[in-house]
Design a protein around this motif. Structure first.
Motif, PDB file in Angstrom:
ATOM      1  N   TYR A 104       0.841  -1.209   0.000  1.00  0.00           N
ATOM      2  CA  TYR A 104       0.000   0.000   0.000  1.00  0.00           C
ATOM      3  C   TYR A 104       0.869   1.250   0.000  1.00  0.00           C
ATOM      4  O   TYR A 104       0.595   2.220  -0.705  1.00  0.00           O
ATOM      5  CB  TYR A 104      -0.896  -0.066   1.230  1.00  0.00           C
ATOM      6  CG  TYR A 104      -1.808   1.119   1.464  1.00  0.00           C
ATOM      7  CD1 TYR A 104      -3.083   1.155   0.910  1.00  0.00           C
ATOM      8  CD2 TYR A 104      -1.402   2.176   2.272  1.00  0.00           C
ATOM      9  CE1 TYR A 104      -3.928   2.223   1.154  1.00  0.00           C
ATOM     10  CE2 TYR A 104      -2.234   3.242   2.513  1.00  0.00           C
ATOM     11  CZ  TYR A 104      -3.505   3.268   1.949  1.00  0.00           C
ATOM     12  OH  TYR A 104      -4.333   4.317   2.198  1.00  0.00           O
ATOM     13  N   SER A 105       1.943   1.204   0.817  1.00  0.00           N
ATOM     14  CA  SER A 105       2.785   2.393   0.965  1.00  0.00           C
ATOM     15  C   SER A 105       3.492   2.752  -0.328  1.00  0.00           C
ATOM     16  O   SER A 105       3.855   3.910  -0.543  1.00  0.00           O
ATOM     17  CB  SER A 105       3.840   2.161   2.039  1.00  0.00           C
ATOM     18  OG  SER A 105       3.222   1.800   3.230  1.00  0.00           O
ATOM     19  N   TYR A 108       1.033   5.015  -1.593  1.00  0.00           N
ATOM     20  CA  TYR A 108       0.726   6.149  -0.731  1.00  0.00           C
ATOM     21  C   TYR A 108       1.907   7.115  -0.629  1.00  0.00           C
ATOM     22  O   TYR A 108       1.730   8.323  -0.563  1.00  0.00           O
ATOM     23  CB  TYR A 108       0.350   5.626   0.663  1.00  0.00           C
ATOM     24  CG  TYR A 108      -0.239   6.674   1.566  1.00  0.00           C
ATOM     25  CD1 TYR A 108      -1.597   6.990   1.507  1.00  0.00           C
ATOM     26  CD2 TYR A 108       0.551   7.359   2.478  1.00  0.00           C
ATOM     27  CE1 TYR A 108      -2.146   7.944   2.312  1.00  0.00           C
ATOM     28  CE2 TYR A 108       0.013   8.325   3.297  1.00  0.00           C
ATOM     29  CZ  TYR A 108      -1.344   8.616   3.222  1.00  0.00           C
ATOM     30  OH  TYR A 108      -1.883   9.566   4.024  1.00  0.00           O
ATOM     31  N   GLU A 110       4.259   7.548  -2.803  1.00  0.00           N
ATOM     32  CA  GLU A 110       4.910   7.675  -4.101  1.00  0.00           C
ATOM     33  C   GLU A 110       5.603   9.028  -4.300  1.00  0.00           C
ATOM     34  O   GLU A 110       6.679   9.105  -4.872  1.00  0.00           O
ATOM     35  CB  GLU A 110       3.867   7.462  -5.200  1.00  0.00           C
ATOM     36  CG  GLU A 110       4.491   7.269  -6.558  1.00  0.00           C
ATOM     37  CD  GLU A 110       3.436   6.945  -7.590  1.00  0.00           C
ATOM     38  OE1 GLU A 110       2.241   6.864  -7.211  1.00  0.00           O
ATOM     39  OE2 GLU A 110       3.790   6.783  -8.756  1.00  0.00           O
ATOM     40  N   THR A 246      -0.259   7.629   7.130  1.00  0.00           N
ATOM     41  CA  THR A 246      -1.373   6.729   7.427  1.00  0.00           C
ATOM     42  C   THR A 246      -0.998   5.247   7.422  1.00  0.00           C
ATOM     43  O   THR A 246      -1.477   4.496   8.270  1.00  0.00           O
ATOM     44  CB  THR A 246      -2.528   7.000   6.465  1.00  0.00           C
ATOM     45  OG1 THR A 246      -2.810   8.394   6.516  1.00  0.00           O
ATOM     46  CG2 THR A 246      -3.761   6.224   6.863  1.00  0.00           C
ATOM     47  N   GLY A 351      -6.761   6.433   4.728  1.00  0.00           N
ATOM     48  CA  GLY A 351      -5.636   6.957   3.954  1.00  0.00           C
ATOM     49  C   GLY A 351      -6.033   7.159   2.503  1.00  0.00           C
ATOM     50  O   GLY A 351      -5.663   8.160   1.880  1.00  0.00           O
ATOM     51  N   SER A 352      -6.781   6.222   1.979  1.00  0.00           N
ATOM     52  CA  SER A 352      -7.222   6.335   0.594  1.00  0.00           C
ATOM     53  C   SER A 352      -8.102   7.566   0.406  1.00  0.00           C
ATOM     54  O   SER A 352      -7.974   8.307  -0.568  1.00  0.00           O
ATOM     55  CB  SER A 352      -7.976   5.057   0.226  1.00  0.00           C
ATOM     56  OG  SER A 352      -8.482   5.156  -1.070  1.00  0.00           O
ATOM     57  N   HIS A 355      -5.960  10.543   0.530  1.00  0.00           N
ATOM     58  CA  HIS A 355      -5.196  10.582  -0.716  1.00  0.00           C
ATOM     59  C   HIS A 355      -6.004  11.250  -1.817  1.00  0.00           C
ATOM     60  O   HIS A 355      -5.465  12.029  -2.608  1.00  0.00           O
ATOM     61  CB  HIS A 355      -4.851   9.143  -1.115  1.00  0.00           C
ATOM     62  CG  HIS A 355      -3.776   9.048  -2.139  1.00  0.00           C
ATOM     63  ND1 HIS A 355      -2.456   9.330  -1.845  1.00  0.00           N
ATOM     64  CD2 HIS A 355      -3.797   8.690  -3.452  1.00  0.00           C
ATOM     65  CE1 HIS A 355      -1.726   9.158  -2.925  1.00  0.00           C
ATOM     66  NE2 HIS A 355      -2.520   8.769  -3.923  1.00  0.00           N
ATOM     67  N   ASN A 358      -6.807  15.605  -1.052  1.00  0.00           N
ATOM     68  CA  ASN A 358      -5.727  16.546  -0.763  1.00  0.00           C
ATOM     69  C   ASN A 358      -5.303  16.528   0.707  1.00  0.00           C
ATOM     70  O   ASN A 358      -5.077  17.559   1.323  1.00  0.00           O
ATOM     71  CB  ASN A 358      -6.110  17.985  -1.115  1.00  0.00           C
ATOM     72  CG  ASN A 358      -6.308  18.151  -2.602  1.00  0.00           C
ATOM     73  OD1 ASN A 358      -5.945  17.249  -3.371  1.00  0.00           O
ATOM     74  ND2 ASN A 358      -6.892  19.255  -2.997  1.00  0.00           N
ATOM     75  N   ASP A 359      -5.233  15.324   1.275  1.00  0.00           N
ATOM     76  CA  ASP A 359      -4.776  15.157   2.660  1.00  0.00           C
ATOM     77  C   ASP A 359      -5.653  15.848   3.682  1.00  0.00           C
ATOM     78  O   ASP A 359      -5.206  16.171   4.774  1.00  0.00           O
ATOM     79  CB  ASP A 359      -3.321  15.609   2.838  1.00  0.00           C
ATOM     80  CG  ASP A 359      -2.362  14.614   2.198  1.00  0.00           C
ATOM     81  OD1 ASP A 359      -2.720  13.416   2.142  1.00  0.00           O
ATOM     82  OD2 ASP A 359      -1.270  15.028   1.751  1.00  0.00           O
ATOM     83  N   SER A 477      -8.198   5.480  -5.414  1.00  0.00           N
ATOM     84  CA  SER A 477      -6.743   5.334  -5.346  1.00  0.00           C
ATOM     85  C   SER A 477      -6.273   4.285  -6.326  1.00  0.00           C
ATOM     86  O   SER A 477      -7.070   3.467  -6.806  1.00  0.00           O
ATOM     87  CB  SER A 477      -6.350   4.928  -3.930  1.00  0.00           C
ATOM     88  OG  SER A 477      -6.776   5.914  -3.035  1.00  0.00           O
ATOM     89  N   MET A 481      -2.820   0.470  -4.013  1.00  0.00           N
ATOM     90  CA  MET A 481      -3.374   0.802  -2.706  1.00  0.00           C
ATOM     91  C   MET A 481      -4.668   0.050  -2.440  1.00  0.00           C
ATOM     92  O   MET A 481      -4.921  -0.378  -1.300  1.00  0.00           O
ATOM     93  CB  MET A 481      -3.614   2.311  -2.593  1.00  0.00           C
ATOM     94  CG  MET A 481      -2.315   3.106  -2.426  1.00  0.00           C
ATOM     95  SD  MET A 481      -2.548   4.874  -2.579  1.00  0.00           S
ATOM     96  CE  MET A 481      -3.427   5.252  -1.096  1.00  0.00           C
TER      97      MET A 481
END
Lengths: 648, 550
Positions: A104-105, A108, A110, A246, A351-352, A355, A358-359, A477, A481
């Motif tokens: 996943y990371s 995330y 990237e 995340t 987290g998705s 993502h 915009n956080d 995502s 992810m």
């Protein structure tokens, strides 16, 4: 086969060393290297698991002695591993979920230029956590314990350019130190009591030891567990730890590291079984925390902090179960595993969402996202159903058993604990429904510019937008992810049922933790029915409050309890007033004492010596006549003293 | 009537057997170290008389070095032959003991003197006067300071090469002093080494008035203390009817077997023993510089030429402590319950007094003088132990301490300004920046004085304190440690001054010495470090040498 055990730890350790020492030339491939080593560890774990299943229940534990670490006289510390059913469960959870989160990371992180380092830390965490659960003695466990603390510190503060992240990392580290001190004292007590700290001899000789000593060791172990697992009163760091990326929150601060306290208590079961007072303390901590976390989770608007409150609460369940003794250990671990699936899934879902937004973490700035990110919605939704204990999903099986066991504790205590657990289940249903509704349903609040308020400095328009508010473009995502999310969702759905088939999980763990059927004053069916009823009650109330009515995009002031819950039930205020200010006063006083008393005494001595010196110097007049007189006097005294001694 | 008769019988007994007086039996070989040194001293006087002035320096230097080396070889030979242990006995008709402590101390004194000769012979430090290299000693000591005769002597390039034979005479006395086995030999030896020292003190080339003043003070006070000692000897004779150590010890412990009728009225009178013993101790305590008989030390150490100070501080202390040990262990062991408490008191005020007064000193030589007083106190703690460990610890301490002292004073001769040696402490500020090597060497010596581990000072201090503690003098050790802490202050203050203070603009320079002084300093540093890093061999050596012959 036992020679493979070290490989479990070695693989991620080598990965961490490569990534952290490899330098920039690994920047392009670092994330793949990290994932590969995590997956390799998982593969070894699966191979060992298959091997273990091939043996009868009593011969499943494996030992591997690597080397003698500190052999000094009667003192002996070994680096040796023990792989039994309990460790195996953790190994599969850690490497399995860990590998998924590595994958996943990749997506995330990237765009983060320090991605290689991130994967290095993740591998370091895996190595330390595996060391923790594989150690065959408390000292080596302590090494892993400190190792995961270090990895947690590094990862919470990974975005160290943000002061909030740096502070949160420091806070987590400091609070954890308090717990670590408990563990080190417990280990010292063990050494003085048993003369060793290897699991085997220590846990086998609890019968021959006084209850007082065992209670002391148990309470110290509980302190350690409170620190690492964010239990009251050492819970304050977990909410802030959400400053980390995340995936870190998912892996370390939800699925694995924070459950180390549950592992410690379960592993030390023999000590707690023989120390009922310590057990009472454990269930009290668990019960208080499960309500505490749930209440905090209700009031948070930050999606990750809401989930953090939920984590605290769910671990409270596990600690409660572990405190119940043989009737609870297996269920504590079972809930731990199912929780590992659905909470990791929920965090990855969060987290998705971030993502794609915009956080943004404020759920009041979400709404109606199910259309834009369907996979996230479905996987998150399944995780949601699992955590609230919807019948048939993982959480239902594991939580229901804990509530049942709590009632089975018996007497008033059983009623209180069972009631608390039931109440917690209702609140869980409420806050998780709230999260679900605010995020994926209702009005698309993110389309409008945020209302400025003193609490929201982020309401300032971003630089470069020319003051105009540009709404985010929520999107699903990438596959790298969503794939882990899907796998975890499958686990969230089926794991619990699978474990409960024919009491498979309980039988699997029984050789290690022992198991006893509790005698509940209420029948299992009644408990299940009650759980289901409170579940729908919680969901219903949440739907009334957040589903039927529009959610204000600015948080209302709220009741006193709401405001307190938003401030984590004033835990930081309490710590600040009692420990920070108290400690400050203490150090100021000590410094003053040091200045006046200690320095005063030292300087005073020096000054008086100097004065005496100046005084005695005057005897040295330079005149021979006075020297001669002094000699004469000295001779007279010498003679007189000698004669006097004779007389005595 | 009866007394007349007894005197008469003595006379007739003496006269009755003419020609039957037995000739004294002297074991020349066993006395050879002393005889070599004293013989060389006489030869040195001959050189002064008959050898031309320009050759005297080299002949004297060669003679002194050869004599001291030969005497040291003789000591080694005697020790190898077993006189230090199994064959130890009393030679020269009961006057001189040849045993372990005596040989150990004589060896130490000879080594120290050998190094002292190097510093005595140094001729590169003072600027050459009229084209001739000069040493630390006055051109013509008899000339009035600042007078015309002095100027003429300086112009003529005179040097006082007599210092070498004078030194040898002093060494000869010092060799006998710790070996003396009767009180008269003790007294003679005391005077034999004291008188040359008085002369040497007066010979400084610079600040001659200060030097002469110090010599006179030393002489007057030395004579005063000698008088006490002699009086003590007389009282002891009155008590025991003999001056030999063994004889007095026998009377002290058993009572006389046969009382001489002429002395029946006084013999075995305790008061005589106690007063006599106390006075003899006082004479010896004066020489070791113990409080309250220490007043001469700072003045003399400051005024004397620095090479002489170094020699005196090292060798005199060794000899005097040797004699003190022998008196206490051989003569007075039977009354140790009387003298031990008194010596406790002396040790305590010596340790504390030396350390405390040193704090406010501003002159490096006076500072070292007070430091030597404090060290005398530490050594006394070992002396009081009255055990074999006590003896060996004192022997070791003396050996270790004398090398540190010699080295330290040799470094003091190097730091100079226009007026000669710059002994003002304030002038030493920042020395470590200008001359790191010299300052580092001095720092090693100071750390050894302070008793910091890995230096000989620590090993020695540990040995004496251990011996004292084992003999039940725990409180003495506590006071000793407190004094060490006080003393550490002023030693380390000098190190701070040298390394952490800014150098002064008009500060002193460090002269480049000839190989003579360099060798002396190098030996001092080496001994300090070797005895600090690997003291066991030397502790064992001192341990083997720790038994007195009776």
């Amino acid at each position: 086969m036992e020679n493979l055990i070290a490989l479990l730890v070695a693989a991620p350790l080598v990965g961490a060393a490569l990534l952290l020492c490899g330098g920039k030339r690994l920047d392009r491939t670092g994330h793949w290297i990290g994932t590969l080593f995590a997956a390799a560890s998982f593969a070894v774990g699966v191979a060992l698991f298959a091997d273990m299943l091939g043996r009868s229940a009593d011969h499943r534990a494996l030992h591997q002695h690597l080397f003698s670490w500190i052999p000094v006289g009667g003192f002996r510390a070994d680096v040796a591993f023990q792989l039994d059913q309990l460790s195996m469960t953790f190994v599969l959870l850690i490497t399995g979920v860990g590998s998924l989160i590595h994958v996943y990371s990749i997506g995330y992180m990237e765009h983060d230029e320090r991605r290689r380092r991130f994967f290095g830390y993740l591998n370091l965490f895996l190595a330390a956590m595996l060391l923790l659960v594989l150690a065959d003695n408390y000292l080596l466990l302590y090494v892993g314990w400190e190792g995961v603390g270090l990895a947690s510190y590094l990862l919470i503060g990974f975005w160290q350019h943000k002061p909030s992240a740096a502070t949160a990392a420091k806070k987590a580290f400091l609070v954890n130190r308090v717990g670590d001190m408990g563990l080190s004292i417990a280990i010292m007590l063990m050494f003085t009591t048993f003369g060793t700290f290897a699991f085997g001899p220590v846990l086998a000789s609890t019968g021959a030891t006084s209850e007082g000593k065992l209670t002391a060791i148990g309470l110290m172990l509980l302190l350690a567990a409170c620190g690492k697992s964010a239990q009251v009163p050492l819970q304050s760091w977990l909410g802030d730890a959400m400053e980390g990326p995340t995936p870190v929150s998912a892996l370390i601060h939800a699925a694995t590291m924070v459950t180390a306290g549950v592992y410690l208590i379960t592993r030390s079961g023999a000590i707690f079984n023989a120390a009922p007072d310590a057990q009472t303390a454990v269930v009290a901590v668990g019960a208080v925390t499960l309500l505490f976390g749930a209440i905090v989770g209700c009031a948070k608007d930050d999606i990750k902090k809401a989930l953090a409150g939920s984590t605290m609460s769910q671990i409270g369940y596990m600690i409660l179960a572990a405190g119940l003794g043989p009737i609870g250990y297996a269920f504590a671990i079972m809930h731990l595993v199912t929780h590992g699936f659905f909470k990791a899934g929920l965090f990855l879902g969060a987290g998705s969402v971030m993502h794609g937004m915009n956080d943004e973490v404020d759920m009041r700035r979400y709404g109606g996202l199910r259309k834009y990110m369907p996979i996230t919605f479905i996987t998150f939704g399944l995780g949601y159903l699992a955590i609230i204990g919807f019948p048939g999903l993982s959480g239902f099986f594991s939580k229901d058993k804990i509530i049942e066991a709590a009632f089975a504790k018996g007497g008033t205590e059983g009623w209180i604990l069972g009631g608390a657990a039931l109440l917690g289940a209702a609140i869980t249903a409420f806050y998780m429904t709230r999260v679900m509704l605010m995020t994926f349903f209702g009005e698309e609040r993110w389309r409008n510019a945020p209302t400025p308020s003193p609490d929201r400095p982020s309401a300032e328009p971003a630089a470069g937008t020319g003051g105009e508010y540009t709404p985010p473009h929520p999107h699903e995502s990438p596959k790298v992810m969503t794939l882990p999310m899907v796998v975890l969702a499958i686990g969230s759905v089926f794991a619990g049922g699978l474990f409960s088939l024919n009491e498979a999980f309980v039988k699997w763990l029984e050789p290690v933790t022992s198991f006893a059927h509790g005698h509940s004053p209420v029948s299992a069916t009644t408990v299940t029915a009650a759980t289901t009823v409170v579940l729908f009650l919680g969901v219903g109330v949440a739907w009334l409050m957040y589903g039927r009515r529009p959610v204000p995009s600015l948080a209302p002031r709220g009741s006193l309890l709401t405001r307190a819950a938003r401030r984590d039930l004033l835990q930081d205020d309490f710590n600040h007033i009692v420990f920070v200010r108290g400690g400050g006063h203490l150090t100021t006083t000590l410094v003053q004492l040091d200045h006046t008393l200690v320095d005063g005494a030292v300087n005073g001595t020096a000054a008086s010596m100097g004065g005496l010196s100046g005084l005695l110097r005057q005897l040295q007049s330079g005149f021979v006549r006075s020297y001669a007189v002094q000699m004469l006097g000295g001779a007279a005294v010498l003679v007189a003293a000698t004669l006097l001694m004779r007389g005595v | 009537m009866s007394s007349v008769a007894s005197v008469h019988s003595l006379w007739t007994a003496a006269a009755g057997a003419p020609g039957k007086i037995p000739g004294p039996h002297i074991e020349y070989a066993q006395l050879s170290p002393t005889l070599i040194v004293l013989g060389a001293a006489v030869l040195g006087i001959m050189i002064e008389a008959f050898v031309p002035r320009r050759s005297r320096y080299y002949s004297q230097l060669l003679l002194s070095l050869v004599a001291l080396a030969a005497a040291f070889a003789a000591v080694i030979g005697l020790a190898a032959a077993g006189f230090g242990s199994s064959k130890a006995h009393v030679a020269a008709m009961g006057a001189v003991a040849v045993d372990g402590p005596a040989l150990f101390l004589q060896g130490t004194i000879l080594l120290v003197s050998l190094i002292a000769v190097f510093t005595f012979a140094e001729r590169r430090l003072d600027p050459a006067a009229h084209g001739k290299h000069v040493d630390s000693f006055a051109a013509q000591p008899a000339a009035v300071p600042g007078g015309a005769a002095e100027q003429a002597a300086v112009k003529a390039g005179f040097t006082t090469t007599e210092v070498f034979p004078i030194l040898l005479f002093a060494v000869g006395g010092m060799l006998i002093f710790p070996a003396a086995n009767d009180l008269l030999t003790l007294f003679v030896a005391l005077e034999v080494f004291s008188l040359p020292l008085y002369i040497l003190c007066a010979l400084a080339r610079r600040q001659r008035l200060l030097s002469q003043e110090s010599a006179l003070k030393y002489f007057l006070l030395g004579a005063f203390s000698s008088a006490f000692l002699l009086f003590g000897v007389a009282l002891l004779y009155g008590y025991a009817g003999t001056v030999t150590y063994a004889g007095i010890a026998e009377v002290v412990s058993d009572g006389a077997k046969q009382i001489d009728p002429a002395l029946a009225g006084t013999m075995s009178n305790d008061a005589l023993l106690l007063i006599g013993g106390a006075l003899v101790l006082m004479g010896l305590l004066f020489k070791v510089g113990a409080v309250p008989f220490h007043m001469w030390t700072p003045d003399v150490y400051q005024g004397a030429p620095t090479p002489v100070t170094g020699f005196m501080a090292a060798a005199t202390k060794v000899a005097a402590f040797g004699a003190l040990l022998r008196v206490l262990y051989v003569v007075l062991p039977g009354m140790r319950w009387d003298w031990r408490p008194v010596m406790w008191g002396v040790a305590i005020i010596t340790m504390l007094g030396g350390a405390i007064v040193a704090i406010t000193q501003t002159d490096i030589k006076r500072l070292l003088a007070y430091s030597s007083i404090a060290h005398a106190g530490f050594i006394l703690a070992g002396v009081i132990a009255t055990s074999k460990d006590g003896v060996s610890s004192v022997l070791f301490y003396l050996g270790a301490y004398s090398f540190v002292t010699l080295g330290a004073f040799a470094v003091v001769t190097l730091v100079r300004d226009a007026g000669g040696e710059a002994t003002q402490l304030s002038k030493w500020a920042g020395l470590g920046r200008r001359s790191p090597l010299v300052a580092a060497v001095f720092a090693v010596f100071l750390l050894a004085f302070a008793g910091i581990p890995l230096t000989s000072g620590f090993a020695g201090k540990f040995a004496v304190f251990k011996a004292a503690a084992q003999s039940g003098a725990g409180w003495l050790v506590v006071v000793g440690v407190i004094s060490s802490a006080i003393a550490a202050f002023f030693y380390i203050r000098v190190i701070v001054l040298m390394f952490f203070n800014e150098p002064k603009a008009e500060g002193p320079t460090v002269a480049v010495p000839s190989p003579l002084t360099s060798t002396a300093i190098a030996i001092g540093v080496t001994a300090t470090l070797v005895l600090g890093l690997a003291p066991q061999y030397f502790l064992d050596l001192a341990g083997h040498a720790g038994v007195f012959v009776r």
